[in-house]
Design a protein around this motif. Structure first.
Motif, PDB file in Angstrom:
ATOM      1  N   TYR A 189      44.955 -31.973 111.284  1.00  0.00           N
ATOM      2  CA  TYR A 189      44.872 -31.821 112.739  1.00  0.00           C
ATOM      3  C   TYR A 189      45.154 -33.147 113.434  1.00  0.00           C
ATOM      4  N   ARG A 190      45.635 -33.009 114.678  1.00  0.00           N
ATOM      5  CA  ARG A 190      45.806 -34.164 115.566  1.00  0.00           C
ATOM      6  C   ARG A 190      44.660 -34.136 116.571  1.00  0.00           C
ATOM      7  N   PHE A 191      44.016 -35.286 116.801  1.00  0.00           N
ATOM      8  CA  PHE A 191      42.878 -35.352 117.711  1.00  0.00           C
ATOM      9  C   PHE A 191      43.263 -36.084 118.992  1.00  0.00           C
ATOM     10  N   SER A 192      42.904 -35.471 120.127  1.00  0.00           N
ATOM     11  CA  SER A 192      43.258 -35.998 121.444  1.00  0.00           C
ATOM     12  C   SER A 192      42.019 -36.547 122.132  1.00  0.00           C
ATOM     13  N   LEU A 193      42.189 -37.701 122.773  1.00  0.00           N
ATOM     14  CA  LEU A 193      41.087 -38.386 123.436  1.00  0.00           C
ATOM     15  C   LEU A 193      41.551 -38.876 124.797  1.00  0.00           C
ATOM     16  N   ASN A 194      40.764 -38.575 125.845  1.00  0.00           N
ATOM     17  CA  ASN A 194      41.116 -39.032 127.185  1.00  0.00           C
ATOM     18  C   ASN A 194      40.694 -40.480 127.371  1.00  0.00           C
ATOM     19  N   ILE A 195      41.595 -41.294 127.909  1.00  0.00           N
ATOM     20  CA  ILE A 195      41.323 -42.698 128.184  1.00  0.00           C
ATOM     21  C   ILE A 195      41.303 -42.911 129.698  1.00  0.00           C
ATOM     22  N   GLY A 196      40.195 -43.459 130.212  1.00  0.00           N
ATOM     23  CA  GLY A 196      40.084 -43.706 131.645  1.00  0.00           C
ATOM     24  C   GLY A 196      41.057 -44.768 132.113  1.00  0.00           C
ATOM     25  N   ALA A 197      41.522 -44.634 133.354  1.00  0.00           N
ATOM     26  CA  ALA A 197      42.503 -45.581 133.897  1.00  0.00           C
ATOM     27  C   ALA A 197      41.953 -47.001 133.922  1.00  0.00           C
TER      28      ALA A 197
END
Length: 421
Positions: free
Chosen positions: A255-263
């Motif tokens: 699997y590929r894991f996605s993570l949100n990065i704050g501006a």
């Protein structure tokens, strides 16, 4: 306290915020009568200085200061283009005072510039909101921020929803870093699926805050405050990178894991060092940049994202279509993926224009060799609409909600064994 005419270039010795506090506290302690404290702040005053020149800005502040200095109450200069007022009055009189002051601003500066100049007001009342002067001032500042967020040129009082929001924000600022250190910030995994292969091929890491009683607090309750606080969003980003690296090691290449990065974290001078320390190899990890986030330095963002791609990360543009610069971001930023906002799928059934926009985005993604994923696929009908548009990748409740880690690894291999729908 009377104010004298003042130029922002060479301010006269006026009561400042510090003196305002000393004099105001003395008045509050010596009178049992109800008081209200207001903060009047000019709207977009930097633009006035830039467009009209600093001499016009100085004249506006000088003229306004002269007018306010003759009005009833304790007045002071609390900032470069803001004023404070403490006056004996009840909360019921705030509306009348607000209308008078906001109109006074408009009429006072009318002769100085053809541009409309407005101000916003925040109010707090004693003893309802606070007793001490400093606490009263903080409440008024919070109300002022609410007035600015409401569109400016208006007034807000520190009551109801504003007070509750301020309390939640204060709690987050005080406790979020401790929650990270204690392990109470967790990531749940929402599966992402491929309709062509009928397999789950990844997951987005969605943050949850475990409270002392075991309940989970969802992002809407704390992320607005975290995103505005650089140390907090950086701390969360570092934790997320560490967890993404751990999850990748556990999953192998499944699997590929996605993570949100704050501006604020992305543009931080030490961001790339944070990445190197937590996850030097980005293979199998996608970093999501929220399209609606204020990337105030797009050129720097482009350089940072380009470097991340050389380290193996994928770059995803999240919530595509919710901001005002979607196409600009696609043109400027090095992207591997676009996440189509759920509103598009909700609208395409009734709107031919929405269908045309989605088709155009698909063409754009195909031409730019960018993967496209539909967010918020929450029903069979939404799935069918996406399939009719020949969409391939999905995320949403129709596939699965965000799952605890072990539940994800247990169920992900089985979620799309049969064709969806």
């Amino acid at each position: 306290v009377m104010l004298s005419p003042v130029s922002s270039a060479a301010p006269a010795p006026l009561p400042t915020r510090c003196l305002f506090k000393l004099q105001g506290q003395a008045l509050l302690e010596n009178s049992p009568l109800p008081w209200i404290l207001g903060i009047l702040d000019m709207d977009d005053f930097r633009e006035i200085n830039e467009l009209e020149g600093p001499s016009v800005g100085d004249a506006i502040l000088q003229t306004l200061t002269e007018v306010l200095s003759h009005k009833q109450g304790l007045w002071a200069r609390t900032g470069g283009d803001s004023f404070g007022l403490l006056i004996q009055a009840s909360a019921e009189e705030i509306e009348t005072l607000s209308a008078d002051l906001l109109e006074q601003v408009r009429t006072t500066v009318k002769a100085l510039t053809p541009r409309p100049v407005t101000a916003s007001l925040g109010w707090a009342s004693r003893p309802v909101d606070a007793l001490a002067f400093e606490d009263l001032f903080l409440c008024a500042e919070t109300a002022l921020l609410s007035a600015k967020a409401a569109g400016k040129a208006t007034a807000r009082t520190y009551t109801g929803a504003i007070a509750q929001k301020a309390l939640r924000s204060r709690e987050v600022r005080q406790n979020f870093a401790l929650a990270i250190a204690s392990g109470d910030i967790r990531f749940f995994l929402q599966p992402q699926g491929n309709l062509r292969t009928h397999k789950v091929d990844g997951a987005e890491m969605l943050v949850r805050w475990r409270m002392p009683d075991g309940r989970l607090r969802f992002p809407g309750k704390f992320m607005p405050t975290v995103e505005e606080n650089t140390p907090l969003i950086r701390g969360l980003g570092v934790l997320g990178l560490q967890e993404a690296a751990r999850l990748r090691a556990k999953a192998g290449q499944s699997y590929r894991f996605s993570l949100n990065i704050g501006a604020r974290h992305l543009l931080h001078p030490d961001f790339l060092n944070d990445v190197a320390g937590c996850c030097p190899d980005g293979t199998g990890i996608t970093l999501e940049i929220t399209e609606s986030a204020p990337l105030v330095d797009v050129r720097r963002a482009e350089r940072v994202l380009t470097e991340l791609r050389t380290r193996g990360f994928w770059i995803s543009l999240d919530d595509f279509g919710t901001g005002f610069s979607s196409l600009q971001h696609v043109a400027q930023l090095p992207l591997d993926e676009i996440k189509l906002d759920r509103a598009f799928l909700q609208n395409i059934r009734q709107s031919a224009r929405s269908r045309a926009v989605v088709s155009a985005i698909q063409t754009l993604a195909w031409e730019a060799d960018i993967s496209l994923i539909a967010e918020g696929v929450s029903s069979h009908h939404a799935l069918k609409r996406w399939e009719a548009l020949k969409g391939e990748r999905i995320q949403g409740f129709h596939l699965a909600p965000a799952l605890p880690e072990e539940a994800f690894f247990t169920w992900a291999p089985w979620l799309m064994r049969a064709p969806q729908g």
